[in-house]
Design an enzyme around this catalytic site. Sequence first.
Site: not given
Length: 335
Positions: A280, A315
């Site tokens: 991210k 995840r």
Amino acid sequence: MSKIYWRAIPLNDPARSEGAQKIAGGWLWFDRVEKLTRGAEPGIVPLSEVPADVLAQITAPRPDMAGLNLSAPRVMAILNTTPDSFSDGGKFSEREEAISRARALAAVSDILDIGGESTRPGADLIARGEEIARTKPVIAALRHEGLTIPISIDTRKSHVADAALEAGADLINDVTAMEFDPAMVSLAASSQAALCLMHMRGTPETMNGEAVYDDVLLDVYDYLEARRDAALAAGVRPDRILLDPGIGFAKTAEHNLALTARLSLFHTLGCPILYGASRKRFVGTIGQEPVAAERLGGSLAVHLAAVAQGAQVIRVHDAAQMTQALRLWQAIATA
């Protein structure tokens, strides 16, 4: 009277203090708690000051979910069947490519998370028929060839989730915590599928403008508590609910760091925690890596920090590398 929040302070040192208790029946222990209230400095208190019901929520072993034993951290591998996901968009949008990638991921992870709609900032909503066409045949093909690994469907639409469950999915991963499609809660209750509720403000199209909080840690906690309670009220079993603070969704880098540093607060809600920060933007900003696919080192660092706070499901895009890192982390933690 101000609401009090209780955060277990997690430890994994081999020298365990007398009277310490396990967090969620897992790999961490704690012998004190951080006491938080809005507008006040946090304090550290002994376990004897924690209400018995709160202590029970924190310490209770989490039951198996979607076939996963959660007494150890588990790796959820991301499979995007989309042309426009922020990191790997288009790589696995063709059915045979997606199925081949799923087979490879299944060998190095504990659960697959299959999505057919990008939730990157600025992503557009797609028609549910198109999303079903991207995901259901892949799940059905994997089950037809005998793949038994648990499968999660990453969607905010009940029709897409229903089609995926019919094809053999085990868990609904809803980034809007059932707020985009109110029918999601009745589907989760009637199917008794496992359900992940994530915190996000706005939509993928608008969330970058929604990253404003009074206290990000406590605001996200209150939201997830309310969405958990809504699911329970609708008939979703408590042992089927997973909670995700939504790292990177309507949050600045500072918000993401604050949530990660005190992630163990969410154990007080009595549900397993899913944490996803793979590749991210804040990982790239802090790690000084502008290319999303090159953020492996930073992604491993933040996910191991989440495991050190007790996150049960991690995840990630790079499942093989995360699994390897976890094996080493666990070997050291249990030495």
